[in-house]
Design a protein around this motif. Structure first.
Motif, PDB file in Angstrom:
ATOM      1  N   VAL A 177       0.841  -1.202   0.000  1.00 44.52           N
ATOM      2  CA  VAL A 177       0.000   0.000   0.000  1.00 44.52           C
ATOM      3  C   VAL A 177       0.874   1.249   0.000  1.00 44.52           C
ATOM      4  O   VAL A 177       0.582   2.239  -0.689  1.00 44.52           O
ATOM      5  CB  VAL A 177      -0.965  -0.008   1.201  1.00 44.52           C
ATOM      6  CG1 VAL A 177      -1.733   1.309   1.293  1.00 44.52           C
ATOM      7  CG2 VAL A 177      -1.949  -1.174   1.078  1.00 44.52           C
ATOM      8  N   ALA A 178       1.975   1.220   0.755  1.00 47.97           N
ATOM      9  CA  ALA A 178       2.902   2.350   0.756  1.00 47.97           C
ATOM     10  C   ALA A 178       3.461   2.600  -0.642  1.00 47.97           C
ATOM     11  O   ALA A 178       3.582   3.755  -1.083  1.00 47.97           O
ATOM     12  CB  ALA A 178       4.038   2.095   1.742  1.00 47.97           C
ATOM     13  N   MET A 179       3.805   1.539  -1.366  1.00 47.06           N
ATOM     14  CA  MET A 179       4.317   1.687  -2.720  1.00 47.06           C
ATOM     15  C   MET A 179       3.273   2.276  -3.658  1.00 47.06           C
ATOM     16  O   MET A 179       3.598   3.045  -4.570  1.00 47.06           O
ATOM     17  CB  MET A 179       4.810   0.347  -3.249  1.00 47.06           C
ATOM     18  CG  MET A 179       6.054  -0.198  -2.547  1.00 47.06           C
ATOM     19  SD  MET A 179       7.512   0.841  -2.759  1.00 47.06           S
ATOM     20  CE  MET A 179       7.839   0.654  -4.514  1.00 47.06           C
ATOM     21  N   ARG A 180       2.026   1.940  -3.426  1.00 47.21           N
ATOM     22  CA  ARG A 180       0.968   2.500  -4.267  1.00 47.21           C
ATOM     23  C   ARG A 180       0.789   3.990  -4.001  1.00 47.21           C
ATOM     24  O   ARG A 180       0.444   4.753  -4.912  1.00 47.21           O
ATOM     25  CB  ARG A 180      -0.334   1.722  -4.070  1.00 47.21           C
ATOM     26  CG  ARG A 180      -0.338   0.431  -4.894  1.00 47.21           C
ATOM     27  CD  ARG A 180      -1.217  -0.646  -4.296  1.00 47.21           C
ATOM     28  NE  ARG A 180      -1.195  -1.859  -5.108  1.00 47.21           N
ATOM     29  CZ  ARG A 180      -0.187  -2.742  -5.125  1.00 47.21           C
ATOM     30  NH1 ARG A 180       0.883  -2.532  -4.400  1.00 47.21           N
ATOM     31  NH2 ARG A 180      -0.251  -3.822  -5.888  1.00 47.21           N
ATOM     32  N   MET A 181       1.020   4.420  -2.787  1.00 49.70           N
ATOM     33  CA  MET A 181       0.974   5.856  -2.498  1.00 49.70           C
ATOM     34  C   MET A 181       2.112   6.575  -3.215  1.00 49.70           C
ATOM     35  O   MET A 181       1.922   7.671  -3.768  1.00 49.70           O
ATOM     36  CB  MET A 181       1.056   6.081  -0.990  1.00 49.70           C
ATOM     37  CG  MET A 181       0.900   7.539  -0.572  1.00 49.70           C
ATOM     38  SD  MET A 181      -0.745   8.191  -0.952  1.00 49.70           S
ATOM     39  CE  MET A 181      -0.643   9.802  -0.148  1.00 49.70           C
ATOM     40  N   ILE A 182       3.287   5.967  -3.231  1.00 51.77           N
ATOM     41  CA  ILE A 182       4.410   6.541  -3.978  1.00 51.77           C
ATOM     42  C   ILE A 182       4.051   6.657  -5.457  1.00 51.77           C
ATOM     43  O   ILE A 182       4.261   7.698  -6.095  1.00 51.77           O
ATOM     44  CB  ILE A 182       5.678   5.689  -3.800  1.00 51.77           C
ATOM     45  CG1 ILE A 182       6.143   5.712  -2.341  1.00 51.77           C
ATOM     46  CG2 ILE A 182       6.794   6.176  -4.727  1.00 51.77           C
ATOM     47  CD1 ILE A 182       7.257   4.720  -2.039  1.00 51.77           C
ATOM     48  N   ASP A 183       3.529   5.581  -6.030  1.00 48.84           N
ATOM     49  CA  ASP A 183       3.135   5.595  -7.446  1.00 48.84           C
ATOM     50  C   ASP A 183       2.079   6.656  -7.713  1.00 48.84           C
ATOM     51  O   ASP A 183       2.134   7.365  -8.728  1.00 48.84           O
ATOM     52  CB  ASP A 183       2.599   4.219  -7.852  1.00 48.84           C
ATOM     53  CG  ASP A 183       3.685   3.171  -8.008  1.00 48.84           C
ATOM     54  OD1 ASP A 183       4.847   3.556  -8.207  1.00 48.84           O
ATOM     55  OD2 ASP A 183       3.363   1.971  -7.914  1.00 48.84           O
ATOM     56  N   TYR A 184       1.110   6.766  -6.820  1.00 52.30           N
ATOM     57  CA  TYR A 184       0.000   7.702  -7.047  1.00 52.30           C
ATOM     58  C   TYR A 184       0.508   9.146  -7.097  1.00 52.30           C
ATOM     59  O   TYR A 184       0.110   9.927  -7.973  1.00 52.30           O
ATOM     60  CB  TYR A 184      -1.047   7.545  -5.949  1.00 52.30           C
ATOM     61  CG  TYR A 184      -2.330   8.289  -6.236  1.00 52.30           C
ATOM     62  CD1 TYR A 184      -3.306   7.725  -7.048  1.00 52.30           C
ATOM     63  CD2 TYR A 184      -2.557   9.556  -5.708  1.00 52.30           C
ATOM     64  CE1 TYR A 184      -4.480   8.409  -7.328  1.00 52.30           C
ATOM     65  CE2 TYR A 184      -3.727  10.246  -5.979  1.00 52.30           C
ATOM     66  CZ  TYR A 184      -4.689   9.669  -6.790  1.00 52.30           C
ATOM     67  OH  TYR A 184      -5.844  10.357  -7.069  1.00 52.30           O
ATOM     68  N   LEU A 185       1.372   9.513  -6.186  1.00 50.75           N
ATOM     69  CA  LEU A 185       1.861  10.893  -6.137  1.00 50.75           C
ATOM     70  C   LEU A 185       2.778  11.208  -7.306  1.00 50.75           C
ATOM     71  O   LEU A 185       2.747  12.334  -7.835  1.00 50.75           O
ATOM     72  CB  LEU A 185       2.586  11.144  -4.818  1.00 50.75           C
ATOM     73  CG  LEU A 185       1.732  11.109  -3.554  1.00 50.75           C
ATOM     74  CD1 LEU A 185       2.601  11.338  -2.315  1.00 50.75           C
ATOM     75  CD2 LEU A 185       0.616  12.144  -3.599  1.00 50.75           C
ATOM     76  N   THR A 186       3.592  10.255  -7.723  1.00 55.30           N
ATOM     77  CA  THR A 186       4.506  10.532  -8.826  1.00 55.30           C
ATOM     78  C   THR A 186       3.814  10.445 -10.188  1.00 55.30           C
ATOM     79  O   THR A 186       4.015  11.307 -11.049  1.00 55.30           O
ATOM     80  CB  THR A 186       5.699   9.557  -8.786  1.00 55.30           C
ATOM     81  OG1 THR A 186       5.220   8.205  -8.722  1.00 55.30           O
ATOM     82  CG2 THR A 186       6.580   9.832  -7.580  1.00 55.30           C
ATOM     83  N   GLN A 187       2.982   9.451 -10.378  1.00 54.71           N
ATOM     84  CA  GLN A 187       2.349   9.244 -11.685  1.00 54.71           C
ATOM     85  C   GLN A 187       1.230  10.241 -11.971  1.00 54.71           C
ATOM     86  O   GLN A 187       0.881  10.452 -13.132  1.00 54.71           O
ATOM     87  CB  GLN A 187       1.805   7.824 -11.776  1.00 54.71           C
ATOM     88  CG  GLN A 187       2.878   6.759 -11.770  1.00 54.71           C
ATOM     89  CD  GLN A 187       2.323   5.346 -11.716  1.00 54.71           C
ATOM     90  OE1 GLN A 187       1.112   5.130 -11.844  1.00 54.71           O
ATOM     91  NE2 GLN A 187       3.200   4.368 -11.518  1.00 54.71           N
TER      92      GLN A 187
END
Length: 560
Positions: A177-187
């Motif tokens: 879930v933490a990785m998905r937050m990273i992806d969401y903010l960058t993408q």
């Protein structure tokens, strides 16, 4: 139906008989009875209505509980769910090496808004020598890595949202879930206005795995003959005397080596809800913040957040920053205190923020001590030492659900709550009381005017009547370069907790198609809410443009 039930029970019996462990209910009189169960693997679950904990036990532990006077029963459904989940690790979950590789790939793809920060070494790496597990395997060693997401070209004092995961190694959904937050903010930086302003004007720090060496131990089980990941909760330190191997397989199934990092923090260390036995699941370590994973994390957070609280006093209302630590499981939002049932000095605001998060992920919001007593955990330390509001999210209903659950349930449920945390990071104790902004729309009015409308809602926050709404162009209203406009209620008067507001702005006030507007509301109690942003390229083309184009096309057609 009877045939189907018989088949189910037959295969269930085979599963249970093939595995030594099962899930049991342990009934209690008072939540403080948890302190008598530290030798067992008690899960992050407390049924406060029927007053029982859940624990993973084996036959001998189950019988010992009964001999000690506990009322216990087997929970067959939870057992079946737990047994099924053990097969899921290899179905998509990333290893710690893969998590770190993907973090590097993200910062390579988005170098202008992200970077990796190495904030220390995990326990085994800090030793600088080859380290073997109690089973004789060479322990892989790791750095402690965080990813920082912010616009590097905008230099300012930026408030911090800190998201951490994986402090308990077996809780493997949380790094995902933490990785998905990273992806969401960058993408979504280029096409989502709220993401844009969060990245431009704030810092989001994400640590996908606070306990990377413990995560590797979980993986090790999946790689060995049984194919079943080890249920390692703690870190990889076995120098305090425990050499249980494999993890969780002694006569008391809650035994394993390592230190529980979420009992090792220096604030109220050694009090309730932690154990002095190195083999217990909640072993707190030999001394306060003895583990590098905790020592380095505390130093890291102290450098990111200023100390904004005096002991035994409430943190000031203008405190900046917010922290969320993700765990699993139980579908809970928890807030300080954990070490005592007494209310924290900022209890009302902490509860309000927790309750607000729960409106997004539909979890139960309560104080940490309501789950069970804990001392030396991350959120108590963050709030107790720094005054920063800190929360635990207990995700889902198992440690290792099918990987598809991450994208179908856990991330969609928690994304709005995590984004809201980022939006209020500037002054969380204040902004939680103010109204939300949604449904921002643009439409052409007369001449060169654009109508901007929005919904302002205080019904789930301060609960007061809306008193004003401000729109700024180009910059949020706390930046001196912003151009403010007052938005007025469309029904002519501010007299409700929910209002539709609008303002007319000349089209030439928008300097570019990608310029942002920022809207925030204020209620009658003087509380301002978090900003919501929108891109000015949402402005539709004026009707006369389409009319002119139609005539041009018609003339071209006649001349053919």
């Amino acid at each position: 139906m009877k045939i189907h039930l018989s088949i189910f029970l037959f295969f269930f019996t085979l599963i249970i008989s093939a595995n030594k462990h099962f899930t049991a209910r342990i009934y209690y009189n008072d939540v403080s009875d948890y302190n008598k169960l530290l030798a067992y693997d008690v899960l992050e679950y407390n049924n406060v209505t029927e007053k029982y904990f859940l624990a993973i036990v084996n036959d001998s532990a189950f019988e010992q509980l009964k001999k000690d006077g506990w009322k216990v029963s087997r929970d067959n459904i939870q057992t079946l769910q737990a047994q099924s989940s053990l097969q899921n690790f290899s179905s998509g979950y990333r290893t710690i090496d893969e998590l770190y590789q993907d973090m590097a790939a993200i910062t390579s793809a988005y170098p202008y808004i992200s970077e990796i920060v190495d904030y220390g070494d995990a326990y085994c790496k800090s030793l600088g020598t080859t380290y073997l597990t109690p089973g004789g395997d060479t322990q892989q060693v790791y750095d402690l890595l965080a990813i920082k997401i912010t616009n590097k070209k905008i230099h300012a004092d930026k408030p911090v949202f800190f998201l951490m995961a994986g402090i308990h190694a077996r809780e493997i959904t949380t790094p995902e879930v933490a990785m998905r937050m990273i992806d969401y903010l960058t993408q979504n930086y280029e096409n989502n206005a709220d993401v844009r302003w969060i990245v431009d004007y704030q810092e989001t720090w994400i640590v996908p795995s606070v306990n990377p060496e413990g995560h590797w131990i979980v993986e090790l089980g999946a790689e060995q003959a049984s194919g079943i990941p080890y249920s390692q909760r703690k870190n990889a330190n076995h120098d305090d005397g425990s050499t249980v191997w494999p993890p969780g397989t002694s006569s008391f199934s809650g035994s394993q080596y390592g230190v529980d990092l979420n009992r090792n923090h220096s604030y109220k260390w050694g009090l309730t809800g932690s154990s002095s036995n190195p083999s217990d699941m909640t072993y707190r370590g030999s001394t306060t913040n003895s583990e590098p994973e905790v020592y380095e994390l505390q130093n890291f957070l102290t450098n990111l957040f200023s100390d904004q609280r005096i002991e035994n006093q409430a943190a000031p209302t203008n405190t900046t920053g917010i922290l969320i630590s993700m765990h699993s499981y139980s579908k809970l939002v928890l807030w300080p205190w954990g070490y005592t049932s007494a209310n924290a000095p900022n209890h009302a605001a902490l509860k309000m923020i927790g309750d607000k998060f729960a409106t997004y992920n539909h979890y139960t919001s309560e104080s940490s001590s309501g789950l069970y007593p804990t001392a030396g955990d991350t959120t108590d330390w963050t709030y107790g030492e720094l005054g920063v509001p800190a929360f635990t999210f207990e995700l889902g209903n198992s440690f290792m659900p099918a990987y598809s659950i991450i994208d179908s349930v856990q991330w969609p449920k928690n994304r709005p709550a995590l984004l809201y945390a980022a939006k209020i990071a500037r002054m969380p104790y204040m902004l939680i009381k103010g109204p939300d902004v949604s449904e921002v729309t643009f439409s052409y009015a007369t001449g060169n005017l654009v109508k901007v409308s929005a919904k302002i809602d205080d019904s789930k926050n301060g609960g007061a009547i809306i008193s004003s709404t401000e729109l700024s162009i180009g910059y949020p209203n706390w930046i001196s370069n912003s151009i403010p406009y007052q938005m007025l209620p469309e029904d002519g008067i501010f007299d409700s907790q929910i209002e539709t507001v609008s303002v007319y702005i000349a089209i030439n006030e928008f300097n570019s198609d990608t310029e942002m507007i920022f809207i925030d509301g204020q209620d009658a109690d003087g509380n301002s809410g978090p900003v919501t942003a929108a891109f000015s390229n949402s402005i539709p083309e004026p009707c006369y443009f389409y009319f002119a184009n139609t005539w041009i096309l018609f003339i071209i057609f006649l001349r053919r």
